[in-house]
Design an enzyme around this catalytic site. Structure first.
Site, short mmCIF file in Angstrom:
data_model
loop_
_atom_site.label_atom_id
_atom_site.label_comp_id
_atom_site.label_asym_id
_atom_site.label_seq_id
_atom_site.Cartn_x
_atom_site.Cartn_y
_atom_site.Cartn_z
N GLN A 1 13.92 -27.96 17.72
CA GLN A 1 14.71 -26.87 17.12
C GLN A 1 16.18 -27.26 16.89
OE1 GLN A 1 13.41 -24.29 15.77
NE2 GLN A 1 11.37 -24.62 16.61
N THR B 1 -2.69 -45.85 9.82
CA THR B 1 -1.95 -45.94 8.57
C THR B 1 -0.97 -44.78 8.48
OG1 THR B 1 -3.83 -47.01 7.53
CG2 THR B 1 -2.20 -46.04 6.06
N CYS C 1 -0.02 -9.22 21.20
CA CYS C 1 -0.93 -8.91 20.10
C CYS C 1 -0.84 -9.92 18.96
CB CYS C 1 -0.63 -7.53 19.53
SG CYS C 1 -1.21 -6.25 20.62
#
Lengths: 387, 141
Positions: free
Chosen positions: A180, A238, A326
């Protein structure tokens, strides 16, 4: 999309036009494998080398100290497991904070299952780690300390330099999750004195699916992915060429513009915090007021639930995020809010707004106008709220 | 704006029916706790064994608010005997489905309704035919 107001920059920023343009040739034209000897391979290798320099320069590292990975989560897993495995003979103890990203906490949990010891140190009500607690947690067996630079939810910036002093004095490796911070505030790995620092392009207007880990020269770490000499043998496979090129461009732009970006978002952050506190009662700002990311606003809205707030914001085309149970797949409220002592009901009513360079004062004013109505509307429905 | 919910759920969330309290309710049921993220409160008014009015107050997510709204709609004007048969499945169906992680919200609606009916029977001094069921029991049905 037109008309969308993004206040969820901690999750993803919109890649800059120059970033996308720089990636384009590596999709449409230059296709070689950088490990190939032929000219097509070498052209791609050069592009990766350039990106490595651009990224190194953003955090004041040397190019050979940068390993490209696929995500901040990979960089964090890489550090915890790679350091634990490489330094097993020295010790088996790891110190982390309670508010780390899940990719640190769950990697630590995996190591516990393998017999390592993990100490989780608490934070105060503002989300700050006390360097003294780190000092107390360190034992003769400690091989790694991992404390994030700034928290992804509450935005608190940790005293990394101070903690580094303590950790380095004991000759222990020190990792900081800088996802951050890199590109958001100036980051200097030499000044911080860290051995490892994670970062991800998507937080600084680069593409998704590409990130990196700074590994200080000489710091012992085993690779997570083996079977090739890519990234100096520290990560086989890769390379994600166009992602890496895009991150390089994003890093160069961030180096040039970081001061301007801070000035821009910090004014908006302070305006948003002020308007919410003025216009809505029973709210609390989570995280430290001063030692705070310039783009972070996180409020608990009492008596209402976060997902409902997000849905109503969504109807206004405003994107944000929530620490509510929730909205999490696990149906558990944010571990960060719980660690700073926020009660579950307030954690469930928490909204995270993270600002970016594409936000304007008009965006903040619109949010400040809509939000009180949304909160009133949900409070009127809430059995917890008595006027 | 895309949402994880059906149109009916969004309609009942944006325009919830029967929000509020009934001051002289014949039955009140409260279910859930704020730590889990949902509290549902249901109020019923009963006349001659018919639910003449129903209202709710909910602290919770979009699915919880829509489930409460739909549950009150499903019971209004129905006889108690019919209302005894209203289950979480009926609420979910009427809402056009709920995401799997949100089925818990329709269960809360069934429990809030059962709790309000129990309260009604208690106030009337009649032994309640309603046996409160746990979320696990309801989801297993």
């Amino acid at each position: 999309m037109e008309g969308i107001i993004n206040f969820d920059h901690a999750a993803a920023t919109r890649p800059l036009h120059d970033v996308a343009e720089s990636m384009k040739p590596y999709m449409l034209d230059v296709f070689g494998n950088p490990s190939s000897m032929h000219s097509e391979g070498q052209r791609v290798k050069e592009a990766i080398d350039e990106a490595r320099e651009q990224v190194a320069s953003l955090i004041n590292a040397s190019p050979e100290e940068i390993v490209f990975t696929a995500s901040g989560s990979e960089s964090n897993n890489f550090t915890l497991k790679g350091v634990a495995f490489a330094n097993r003979k020295k010790g088996d103890h790891i110190v982390v904070s309670a508010i780390e990203h899940f990719s640190v906490l769950q990697a630590a949990k995996s190591l516990e299952k393998l017999g390592y010891q993990v100490s989780q140190i608490p934070v105060d009500k503002d989300g700050l780690v006390d360097p003294d607690d780190v000092k107390k947690a360190i034992t003769d067996k400690t091989i790694l300390v991992s404390i994030m630079y700034a928290n992804h939810e509450v935005g608190t910036i940790e005293p990394i330099e101070e903690i580094a002093k303590i950790v380095k004095k004991r000759g222990i490796l020190f990792h900081s999750d800088g996802v951050q911070t890199v590109g958001t505030i100036p980051v200097d790995v030499k000044k911080l004195n860290v051995d490892f620092l994670s970062f991800a392009a998507q937080t600084f207007y680069g593409p998704k699916g590409v990130a990196g880990l700074y590994i200080k020269k000489g710091a012992r770490i085993d690779p997570l992915i083996v079977g090739g000499i890519q990234e100096g043998g520290r990560r086989a496979g890769t390379e994600n060429v166009m992602g890496i090129v895009g991150m390089g461009t994003a890093a160069e732009l961030a180096s040039k513009e970081v001061a301007k970006r801070i000035a821009h978002v910090q004014v908006l952050r302070d305006l948003l915090i002020q308007s919410i506190e003025e216009k809505i009662d029973h709210v609390c700002l989570h995280g430290h007021r001063e030692l705070r990311l310039p783009n972070n606003v996180n409020f608990g809205f009492e008596y209402i639930e976060g997902e409902s707030i997000l849905l109503l914001l969504g109807m206004e085309n405003i994107l944000a995020s929530s620490g509510s149970a929730c909205t999490s797949k696990a149906l558990k409220a944010s571990h960060v809010l719980s660690a700073i002592g926020v009660s579950p009901e307030i954690a469930n009513g928490s909204i995270l707004f993270t600002l970016g360079i594409d936000n304007t004062e008009a965006d903040v004013n619109l949010l400040s106008e809509k939000l009180p109505r949304i909160v009133d509307r949900l409070r009127a429905m809430s059995p917890l709220y008595q006027k | 704006m895309d949402s994880p919910y059906s149109e009916t759920v969004m309609d009942h969330f944006m325009n919830p029916r029967n929000v509020g309290e009934i001051k002289d309710a014949d039955g009140v049921g409260t279910i859930g706790n704020p730590a889990c993220g949902d509290i549902m409160q249901m109020f019923i008014k009963v006349e001659n064994d018919v639910i003449v009015d129903a209202k709710f107050k909910t602290f919770g997510c979009g699915a919880a608010i829509a489930s409460s709204s739909m549950a009150t709609e499903l019971i209004k004007g129905k006889s108690i005997n019919e209302v005894l048969k209203v289950t979480n499945k009926a609420v979910t169906k009427a809402l056009g489905g709920l995401p799997k992680v949100k089925r818990h919200c329709s269960v809360l609606a069934e429990q809030a309704l059962q709790s309000a009916l129990n309260d009604y029977y208690k106030k009337e001094g009649i032994p309640s035919p309603v046996k409160m069921k746990s979320e696990e029991e309801i989801l297993a049905e």
